[in-house]
Design a protein around this motif. Structure first.
Motif, mmCIF file in Angstrom:
data_model
loop_
_atom_site.group_PDB
_atom_site.id
_atom_site.type_symbol
_atom_site.label_atom_id
_atom_site.label_comp_id
_atom_site.label_asym_id
_atom_site.label_seq_id
_atom_site.Cartn_x
_atom_site.Cartn_y
_atom_site.Cartn_z
ATOM 1 N N THR A 236 92.169 -23.574 56.996
ATOM 2 C CA THR A 236 91.501 -24.233 55.872
ATOM 3 C C THR A 236 92.120 -25.607 55.647
ATOM 4 O O THR A 236 93.306 -25.818 55.908
ATOM 5 C CB THR A 236 91.677 -23.403 54.584
ATOM 6 O OG1 THR A 236 93.086 -23.217 54.376
ATOM 7 C CG2 THR A 236 90.992 -22.068 54.696
ATOM 8 N N ILE A 237 91.283 -26.505 55.160
ATOM 9 C CA ILE A 237 91.790 -27.852 54.882
ATOM 10 C C ILE A 237 92.213 -27.888 53.417
ATOM 11 O O ILE A 237 91.371 -27.933 52.515
ATOM 12 C CB ILE A 237 90.703 -28.908 55.159
ATOM 13 C CG1 ILE A 237 90.264 -28.831 56.623
ATOM 14 C CG2 ILE A 237 91.213 -30.302 54.834
ATOM 15 C CD1 ILE A 237 89.123 -29.714 56.972
ATOM 16 N N THR A 238 93.501 -27.808 53.181
ATOM 17 C CA THR A 238 94.009 -27.939 51.811
ATOM 18 C C THR A 238 95.157 -28.944 51.838
ATOM 19 O O THR A 238 95.739 -29.219 52.888
ATOM 20 C CB THR A 238 94.528 -26.592 51.266
ATOM 21 O OG1 THR A 238 95.475 -26.068 52.208
ATOM 22 C CG2 THR A 238 93.404 -25.599 51.081
ATOM 23 N N ALA A 239 95.485 -29.456 50.653
ATOM 24 C CA ALA A 239 96.453 -30.559 50.576
ATOM 25 C C ALA A 239 97.791 -30.181 51.179
ATOM 26 O O ALA A 239 98.401 -30.959 51.920
ATOM 27 C CB ALA A 239 96.637 -30.963 49.132
ATOM 28 N N ASP A 240 98.254 -28.959 50.904
ATOM 29 C CA ASP A 240 99.606 -28.631 51.377
ATOM 30 C C ASP A 240 99.610 -28.181 52.832
ATOM 31 O O ASP A 240 100.660 -27.879 53.386
ATOM 32 C CB ASP A 240 100.210 -27.537 50.497
ATOM 33 C CG ASP A 240 99.291 -26.335 50.430
ATOM 34 O OD1 ASP A 240 98.093 -26.486 50.822
ATOM 35 O OD2 ASP A 240 99.730 -25.252 50.026
ATOM 36 N N GLN A 241 98.440 -28.097 53.435
ATOM 37 C CA GLN A 241 98.395 -27.631 54.825
ATOM 38 C C GLN A 241 98.099 -28.760 55.820
ATOM 39 O O GLN A 241 97.862 -28.507 56.980
ATOM 40 C CB GLN A 241 97.309 -26.555 54.985
ATOM 41 C CG GLN A 241 97.659 -25.247 54.305
ATOM 42 C CD GLN A 241 98.882 -24.602 54.933
ATOM 43 O OE1 GLN A 241 99.027 -24.590 56.139
ATOM 44 N NE2 GLN A 241 99.784 -24.061 54.106
ATOM 45 N N LEU A 242 98.055 -30.029 55.374
ATOM 46 C CA LEU A 242 97.770 -31.146 56.282
ATOM 47 C C LEU A 242 99.055 -31.816 56.720
ATOM 48 O O LEU A 242 100.005 -31.933 55.950
ATOM 49 C CB LEU A 242 96.868 -32.179 55.593
ATOM 50 C CG LEU A 242 95.431 -31.712 55.294
ATOM 51 C CD1 LEU A 242 94.668 -32.798 54.587
ATOM 52 C CD2 LEU A 242 94.705 -31.328 56.565
ATOM 53 N N GLN A 243 99.063 -32.257 57.969
ATOM 54 C CA GLN A 243 100.251 -32.914 58.520
ATOM 55 C C GLN A 243 99.774 -34.130 59.340
ATOM 56 O O GLN A 243 98.821 -34.024 60.094
ATOM 57 C CB GLN A 243 100.978 -31.921 59.429
ATOM 58 C CG GLN A 243 102.080 -32.515 60.268
ATOM 59 C CD GLN A 243 103.249 -32.943 59.405
ATOM 60 O OE1 GLN A 243 103.713 -32.171 58.568
ATOM 61 N NE2 GLN A 243 103.706 -34.174 59.579
ATOM 62 N N GLY A 244 100.440 -35.262 59.160
ATOM 63 C CA GLY A 244 99.995 -36.479 59.856
ATOM 64 C C GLY A 244 101.019 -36.982 60.861
ATOM 65 O O GLY A 244 102.222 -36.749 60.711
ATOM 66 N N VAL A 245 100.497 -37.668 61.943
ATOM 67 C CA VAL A 245 101.378 -38.287 62.948
ATOM 68 C C VAL A 245 100.973 -39.758 63.083
ATOM 69 O O VAL A 245 99.809 -40.084 63.020
ATOM 70 C CB VAL A 245 101.200 -37.625 64.336
ATOM 71 C CG1 VAL A 245 102.439 -37.792 65.175
ATOM 72 C CG2 VAL A 245 100.845 -36.170 64.228
ATOM 73 N N TRP A 246 101.970 -40.632 63.202
ATOM 74 C CA TRP A 246 101.680 -42.058 63.449
ATOM 75 C C TRP A 246 101.509 -42.351 64.932
ATOM 76 O O TRP A 246 102.094 -41.669 65.747
ATOM 77 C CB TRP A 246 102.898 -42.944 63.166
ATOM 78 C CG TRP A 246 103.432 -43.098 61.866
ATOM 79 C CD1 TRP A 246 104.750 -43.044 61.545
ATOM 80 C CD2 TRP A 246 102.743 -43.417 60.695
ATOM 81 N NE1 TRP A 246 104.913 -43.307 60.241
ATOM 82 C CE2 TRP A 246 103.675 -43.533 59.690
ATOM 83 C CE3 TRP A 246 101.381 -43.608 60.391
ATOM 84 C CZ2 TRP A 246 103.343 -43.849 58.392
ATOM 85 C CZ3 TRP A 246 101.041 -43.915 59.116
ATOM 86 C CH2 TRP A 246 102.018 -44.029 58.124
ATOM 87 N N ALA A 247 100.960 -43.538 65.157
ATOM 88 C CA ALA A 247 101.146 -44.194 66.459
ATOM 89 C C ALA A 247 102.144 -45.304 66.209
ATOM 90 O O ALA A 247 101.963 -46.116 65.305
ATOM 91 C CB ALA A 247 99.826 -44.768 66.940
ATOM 92 N N ALA A 248 103.209 -45.332 66.973
ATOM 93 C CA ALA A 248 104.267 -46.320 66.724
ATOM 94 C C ALA A 248 103.790 -47.716 67.084
ATOM 95 O O ALA A 248 103.019 -47.895 68.043
ATOM 96 C CB ALA A 248 105.494 -45.958 67.545
ATOM 97 N N ASP A 249 104.288 -48.695 66.334
ATOM 98 C CA ASP A 249 104.147 -50.124 66.672
ATOM 99 C C ASP A 249 102.715 -50.643 66.728
ATOM 100 O O ASP A 249 102.433 -51.588 67.457
ATOM 101 C CB ASP A 249 104.817 -50.433 68.025
ATOM 102 C CG ASP A 249 106.232 -49.919 68.084
ATOM 103 O OD1 ASP A 249 106.902 -49.955 67.032
ATOM 104 O OD2 ASP A 249 106.664 -49.467 69.160
ATOM 105 N N VAL A 250 101.808 -50.018 66.020
ATOM 106 C CA VAL A 250 100.448 -50.582 65.972
ATOM 107 C C VAL A 250 100.084 -50.787 64.508
ATOM 108 O O VAL A 250 100.245 -49.882 63.694
ATOM 109 C CB VAL A 250 99.404 -49.645 66.630
ATOM 110 C CG1 VAL A 250 98.041 -50.299 66.628
ATOM 111 C CG2 VAL A 250 99.818 -49.295 68.047
ATOM 112 N N SER A 251 99.613 -51.997 64.163
ATOM 113 C CA SER A 251 99.248 -52.223 62.762
ATOM 114 C C SER A 251 97.999 -53.076 62.646
ATOM 115 O O SER A 251 97.796 -53.771 61.665
ATOM 116 C CB SER A 251 100.406 -52.923 62.045
ATOM 117 O OG SER A 251 100.665 -54.147 62.690
ATOM 118 N N ASP A 252 97.153 -53.055 63.697
ATOM 119 C CA ASP A 252 95.925 -53.863 63.584
ATOM 120 C C ASP A 252 94.688 -53.046 63.949
ATOM 121 O O ASP A 252 93.732 -53.552 64.522
ATOM 122 C CB ASP A 252 96.025 -55.103 64.475
ATOM 123 C CG ASP A 252 96.103 -54.763 65.958
ATOM 124 O OD1 ASP A 252 96.420 -53.596 66.268
ATOM 125 O OD2 ASP A 252 95.852 -55.637 66.802
#
Length: 1437
Positions: A236-252
């Motif tokens: 289920t998509i709930t606030a406490d069950q989401l996890q995010g990953v970055w891509a390093a060194d990209v900001s555009d």
């Protein structure tokens, strides 16, 4: 993969509106498209591409909600959600029409068979009538940035940093959930993700988001340009069950699109490049897979000026991606980065006059069903500007249809994209929405290498299958696959297409003569032999099945993995090609699970199913019933669920005979044919499952065939990454094992890879350190679509463009901005890449084995050249020193082949001069290579080396080598080369003076002066007297000029010409000494050697004849001239004694003496020639006169003869069949001989003896060409005054007049006595030889006896006349070379045969004259005499 074709189509909106559409959103199946403009929602249908319904917002509502911005469909197409500017979500129900179900009806002409053939014909061909109803709007109270549809939910991102989850059905308060972005923890990977929420998410929101099913997460672009991936940790998509990953060194980052099949996320950046990321399965971090960007090499003007990426669109089958930028343009890449099309360069960007076009700016785009179309909405300002232009130009208001500009680009795609089972074939098959494109030739063409134009006439053969051999699917042959760039286009049957569009699968038979296609329901197949489609006879059978796992051909059966709607069951069916398409003839096998992929290997079918298992089935032909059928039996099931996270990730599944331990296959080559391993392309990773042979091996003979259990498979091994396509073959060929047992991979921008087997040489024990196989990467310039294994070729296709100027103008419509696109076949050699890679890895022995197996290929020399060239360019232009250069290794490798010398010189001449030193430092000194060429008698290659020597050495060296080559070329009669060498030597001479070779203003009378005279003055055998006189005058003029170039003041040229002349004189002397008159003639004609002038000088030196008999024999041999023979029966016949009854008029007999002919000629010819009283002049004049002797008959003869000429045409043919006599010659026509001198009243009757005599005459005469050549030489020797040679040629031609004339000239006091003696002795020797060895000459010698007597008497010593008595009539014909050895000649023509007895026989010309030309009545007689090596320019006009 995907190719653009034709011009884009423009769709016009029928509704008048001031608003422009700016957003397009397809439904899940892409049958419907939602178009948004500011206050309008329109639904369009895909085929036909028409507007179905349009919802226009009221002004009041528009003020409340704001303008429309984005749209999203519910997965079942029942609801459309629209986001507005003021933060509202508007939901529209899409309802089917109530009364009138269909909007448009097809209109057919009367009597068309299509009208109502099927019960539901309307629904198949017409757009359904739909209506839109707005439901209650949802206010999210913040600007909406992104919409994303899930199965049951709609995800909405807003600019206040929230992620809203709305339920499609219960959109009340209970169906809503909002998650704040700041509560989602972000980190670089999932392992270090337990550190609490990230702190830098304040004020950041999601700008763009897309859900990836196979990764089960969201790819997001945040408002600050960072890229991320959010994954729910539970279902289920709930606030406490989401996890995010970055891509390093990209900001555009600007936008994102995900590829579900390959688990890729493509992020567009402000820099203009697209970054493609994968999720690392172990750490969960985002890793950059590859970039999609324009290269400065191919797009130097625009690569860094594209602006930010605006949109990214993956095709429905996820095999290609379309990208557009803020500045406009479209660019297409394959999934792993092979660049296919870009509209920012070449004809797309420039008009034909070179002016730059503005790229098309795009506000929204979407792929149509199955990727056959790209729907594009051009940017609003673009259209506004255009319409303003049109308003200015047109006085009337613009047409309302200009309102909605939707452009539809048409694509054709490779069958591999959706039906990868075609990868084991060697044909390229592309399909558009209504047609197929094939590379294979016609069935009539398979066995011939003719030009394709010939086959236009052959199509009428209604083909029975012309398989070479049904059991061996041999390579089609290069001629059919590579002969031309055109496709064989097959139109898909319209009846099938109307009810089953779009075409989803296509497959081609391995022989290339049968195709099958499957659309929404059913399938159909086509044969090139019959040029007919086969459709289901029963329409309900067709509509009851849909193909799910693809199509393939096995033998003469179509193998189909399908779903049966009536039984609600998956089935594997086989349909026979030759029987009717009906389930009654099908072999059906029930399957337990949905089939996703299907492939065929030999007699096995491999299926990949939705439960991640692989099934192997065997197929066997059964011929017990009335119709041939096939039986299918399950062999083995392999579960793969441990290794495959999601079944949709499997791109292709292939059975192959490839395995790692090739050492074993040497001892048991029969095993190479068995299915050894399974290749699985799992989202770009190539996984191999081999049979497990580690257990106890049971020998095959011991196991009965019934309970033979297949070996299990080992755990999978990853062979390669980023794989788009795999090719392998089930054929085997002991000579080309490297190529046939290899595995070929296409890897996008990384080019191709080949997994090559390595074999120990000569069955030696393999090295323990040598691996069994090696993976070699190489780059090619085309996108590979098929591999020809034995031919070492990759086949592909490429987009070409054609500009049409006529469409240009200021008011051009949008689609005319584009050139017309075509798709062309291409092919590329890859062998040199592989050989080079093997050499780099010190596997020279393997490279040699591979190269030797391919040495018979027609382009193998080109392969070697390419290899040298590529390595040379890289190493010689490298800025850094190369520690371990490859060129010496390559050079050493090439010396193993006989083409070595040729390869090096061709390569050198194609590279710039600056690199030559580097090249020859590796391969050897060009002087040595030149000498090797001379020793190998390869003169053309030696000539190429000369050019290199000229540039690299001093002139003296190149002259020395050029002289060597010139002499060798003269000796071998290579005239073209000789001409080049003369030019070359002259150029060196002028080069020594350090001045460029200047072109003389007038023709130099050096070695070419006299030649021009002969070259242009064909010795026409029927010149009129006037032309002869002028010819004589020209000749004298030529002779009066000096032979050297001393007349010119240029000493160098004089010396150079003298040098060349000396060599030519030396060669001519050499030829004359060896009695090679034929070669001398060729030499003179080909090189413009001034033969007459030279012979004049050599008249008393080398142009003498020492031995008349051997010279005569040599001429017989050189000119293929048979020795004369006398039939035994005719030795006592009246012919022998000259008592034959002749039919010809006595008038002609009288006029036949050379004297009367010449006299009449002398009287009538206008004497324009300057008088010359020496005997030489007289001789020259006489020769000319003899040229025209025959023309005297027609123009300057007595009236009786002229009457006689007409007599034949009016003669009564019934009295005598002239055919019997004239048919003795192949080419003579009735008008040709001297039959024409017949009295009108007399009948032409020939006795047996006369006929025999005529046939003997023909048998004693050589080929017509030789006769012309001998006459030409006679003419030359007469002009030069070489009387001895004239006598010899007169003897072989048995031309009494020549002999008489020569002997009369011998009386002239200016003739040296040695010549007179020589002729006398020579004739005596010939007479003695004739008496002993060649009696055929005796009649002729008897004929000229009076002249011989005269010659004897005129000399000091008297010879007994008995010497010239006729041979006794009883003398036996000795079996000398004169009779036994003479081959019966090819009787070509009866013109100009000399009569040995001096009798005017019917088919014989008057002796001593040149052959009379055919009269105007028979133009077909005119023939140009062409020498084998060149031409004697003696044209019979």
């Amino acid at each position: 993969m995907y190719f653009l074709t034709g011009w884009p189509r423009r769709l016009l909106c029928p509704l008048r509106s001031a608003e422009e559409p700016f957003h397009i959103q397809p439904s899940s199946q892409r049958f419907y498209f939602a178009l948004l403009s500011e206050t309008q929602l329109s639904i369009w249908f895909s085929r036909p591409s028409v507007l179905i319904v349009s919802y226009i917002e009221s002004a009041k509502a528009a003020a409340q909600f704001g303008f429309y911005q984005k749209a999203e469909w519910k997965p079942d197409d029942s609801i459309v959600a629209v986001a507005t500017a003021k933060g509202y979500i508007l939901l529209f129900d899409v309802l089917g029409g109530r009364d009138e179900k269909y909007l448009y009806e097809p209109v057919y002409p009367k009597g068309s068979p299509r009208v109502k053939v099927t019960p539901g014909y309307k629904e198949e061909q017409c757009a359904p009538a739909l209506s839109l109803e707005m439901k209650k709007p949802v206010d999210l109270e913040a600007p909406i940035t992104s919409l994303q549809s899930l199965q049951e939910d709609l995800l909405v991102c807003t600019a206040d940093g929230y992620l809203h989850i709305l339920h499609w059905d219960g959109l009340g308060s209970n169906g809503r959930m909002a998650i704040c972005l700041t509560t989602i923890p972000f980190s670089l990977d999932l392992q270090s993700a337990r550190g609490g929420p990230s702190l830098d998410m304040e004020g950041v929101y999601i700008r763009c988001m897309e859900y990836c099913v196979t990764l089960d997460g969201f790819a997001v672009v945040l408002s600050d340009g960072r890229l991320g991936f959010i994954t729910p940790l539970s279902n289920t998509i709930t606030a406490d069950q989401l996890q995010g990953v970055w891509a390093a060194d990209v900001s555009d980052g600007t936008c994102v699109a995900v590829n579900n099949k390959y688990r890729l996320m493509a992020f567009g950046c402000a820099s203009g490049s697209v970054l493609v990321y994968v999720i690392d399965t172990t750490t969960g971090s985002m890793q950059l897979s590859h970039r999609l960007e324009l290269t400065p090499k191919h797009y130097p003007d625009i690569y860094n000026k594209t602006g930010p990426v605006k949109l990214i669109c993956w095709s429905p089958d996820y095999s290609v991606v379309m990208v557009t930028w803020e500045c406009g343009g479209l660019s297409l890449w394959s999934v792993f980065g092979a660049h296919l099309i870009c509209t920012l360069g070449e004809d797309f960007a420039y008009q034909s006059d070179g002016t730059k076009k503005d790229p098309l700016k795009i506000s929204s785009m979407s792929w149509g069903a199955e990727g056959y179309h790209l729907w594009v909405l051009p940017y609003r300002q673009e259209r506004r500007r255009q319409e303003e232009q049109q308003d200015v130009e047109m006085t009337s208001p613009p047409h309302p249809s200009l309102q909605a500009g939707i452009l539809q680009f048409h694509f054709i795609k490779s069958a591999l994209t959706v039906n990868p089972c075609t990868s084991n074939q060697e044909q390229v098959l592309l399909h558009g929405e209504d047609r197929l494109y094939l590379t294979c030739g016609d069935p009539t063409q398979i066995h011939s290498t003719c030009d394709t134009h010939l086959h236009a006439h052959l199509h009428s053969r209604d083909g029975s299958p012309l398989h070479h051999n049904p059991d061996s699917p041999l390579s089609q042959g290069l001629s059919t696959l590579l002969g031309h760039k055109h496709w064989q286009v097959v139109q898909i049957h319209s009846t099938y297409l109307e009810s089953n569009w779009p075409i989803r699968f296509a497959a081609i038979h391995s022989a290339g003569q049968c195709m099958a296609v499957a659309g929404r329901r059913g399938f159909a197949h086509y044969s090139l032999f019959t040029r007919k489609w086969k459709l289901f006879g029963n329409i309900t059978q067709e509509q009851n099945m849909t193909v799910t796992g693809g199509l393939a051909w096995w033998s003469d059966f179509v193998v189909v993995a399908c779903y049966n709607f009536t039984d609600q069951q998956e089935q594997l069916r086989l349909y026979q090609r030759s029987s009717n398409l009906d389930n009654a003839f099908a072999s059906v096998t029930k399957l337990h699970s949905d089939t996703l992929l299907l492939n065929v290997f030999r007699d096995m079918v491999i299926l990949f199913r939705a439960d991640c298992s692989i099934c192997l089935y065997s197929i066997e032909k059964r011929s017990d019933g009335p119709n041939p059928s096939a039986s299918v039996e399950l062999l083995q099931e392999v579960s793969m669920s441990r290794y495959i996270p999601h079944p949709a990730l499997v791109v292709s599944v292939t059975l192959t005979s490839v395995r790692t331990e090739t050492g074993i296959t040497l001892k048991a080559p029969q095993q190479a044919c068995t299915a050894e391993s399974i290749m699985l392309n799992l989202a770009g990773q190539l996984i191999m499952l081999q049979r497990d042979r580690s257990g106890p091996q049971v020998r095959e003979k011991e196991t009965p065939a019934t309970n033979k259990k297949l070996l299990p498979f080992c755990p999978p091994v990853v062979l390669a990454q980023c794989v788009e396509n795999v090719w392998t073959t089930c054929r085997s060929n002991k000579k080309k094992r490297h190529l046939l047992e290899a595995l070929w991979l296409s890897c996008g921008e990384a080019g191709m890879k080949v997994w090559l087997p390595l074999f120990p040489r000569d069955h030696r024990k393999p090295h323990s350190f040598l691996s069994r196989r090696i993976m070699l990467p190489f780059h090619i310039n085309i996108y590979p679509l098929a591999v020809l294994f034995e031919d070492a070729l990759v086949l592909g296709a490429t987009n070409e463009t054609v500009l049409y100027d006529g469409l240009q103008g200021s008011s051009e419509p949008l689609e005319a901005l584009f050139p017309y696109c075509t798709v062309e076949r291409t092919s590329q050699i890859y062998l040199h890449h592989i050989l080079r890679q093997l050499l780099v890895r010190n596997l020279g022995e393997q490279a040699l084995m591979l190269a030797q197996s391919c040495a018979s290929l027609p382009y193998f020399p080109h392969v070697l050249e390419l290899m040298v060239h590529v390595v040379l360019e890289e190493e010689a232009t490298s800025r850094e020193p190369i520690p371990d250069p490859l060129l010496p290794t390559v050079a050493k490798f090439i010396t193993e082949f006989p083409l070595f010398l040729q390869t090096i010189v061709h390569c050198a001449r194609k590279t710039e001069y600056a690199l030559w030193n580097y090249l020859f430092a590796a391969v050897g000194n060009p002087k040595d290579l030149f000498e090797e060429c001379l020793m190998a008698q390869d003169l053309d290659t030696a000539a190429s080396y000369l050019i290199i020597l000229q540039n690299m050495e001093v002139p003296a060296v190149s002259r020395q080598h050029a002289t060597l080559l010139f002499n060798t070329a003269l000796e071998q009669g290579k005239w073209d080369l000789c001409r080049h060498m003369i030019r070359f030597l002259k150029a060196i001479g002028s080069g020594e003076m350090e001045s460029p070779p200047s072109t003389p203003s007038t023709q130099e009378p050096s070695s070419t002066g006299g030649f021009e005279f002969f070259r242009n003055r064909s010795i026409s055998l029927s010149q009129s007297a006037d032309s002869i006189a002028t010819g004589k005058f020209n000749l004298q003029k030529t002779f009066s000029m000096p032979t050297g170039a001393s007349a010119k003041g240029r000493d160098v040229e004089c010396a150079e010409n003298m040098y060349i002349d000396m060599m030519l004189w030396r060669h001519a002397r050499h030829l004359l000494e060896q009695v090679r008159l034929r070669d001398l003639g060729c030499f003179s004609a080909q090189l413009g050697f001034e033969l007459i002038g030279w012979l004049c000088r050599e008249r008393n030196r080398v142009a003498r004849v020492d031995d008349f008999v051997s010279a005569l024999k040599k001429l017989h041999k050189d000119f293929f001239w048979p020795f004369p023979v006398i039939p035994v029966g005719s030795l006592n016949s009246p012919l022998k004694n000259g008592g034959c009854r002749t039919v010809l008029s006595t008038q002609l007999l009288k006029s036949q003496s050379a004297d009367s002919l010449l006299n009449s000629d002398m009287d009538t010819a206008p004497s324009t020639a300057p008088t010359n009283h020496t005997w030489m002049g007289g001789l020259g004049q006489r020769a000319k006169d003899m040229d025209t002797a025959s023309s005297v008959h027609s123009s300057q003869h007595s009236p009786q003869t002229q009457d006689a000429f007409l007599s034949l045409l009016t003669n009564k043919v019934e009295e005598y069949s002239i055919g019997s006599a004239t048919d003795l010659t192949e080419t003579s026509s009735v008008v040709d001989g001297d039959w024409t001198m017949v009295d009108e009243n007399s009948t032409l009757s020939l006795s047996q003896a006369e006929l025999e005599h005529i046939s003997m005459e023909l048998a004693n005469k050589g080929p017509h060409k030789s006769q012309v050549q001998l006459r030409y030489l006679l003419h030359v020797f007469m002009e030069a005054g070489c009387l001895e040679w004239c006598v010899v040629i007169g003897l072989i031609l048995r031309d009494a007049n020549v002999i008489k004339q020569m002997i009369s000239f011998l009386d002239n006091p200016e003739v040296p006595s040695e010549t007179v003696q020589s002729v006398r002795h020579g004739l005596l020797a010939v007479d003695a030889w004739a008496s002993a060895d060649c009696l055929g000459y005796k009649p002729f010698l008897n004929l000229i006896q009076p002249q011989l007597q005269q010659l004897m008497e005129s000399t000091a010593e008297q010879v007994q006349p008995e010497a010239f008595q006729p041979a006794s009539q009883t003398s036996k014909l000795s079996a000398s070379e004169g009779l036994g050895g003479a081959a019966v000649p090819r009787v070509e023509d009866s013109r100009g045969v000399a009569a040995p007895l001096g009798l005017a026989l019917p088919s014989v010309e008057p002796a001593g004259v040149f052959p009379r030309p055919p009269s105007e009545d028979s133009p077909e007689q005119t023939e140009e005499q062409a020498e084998e090596e060149g031409t004697y320019d003696c044209t019979l006009s």
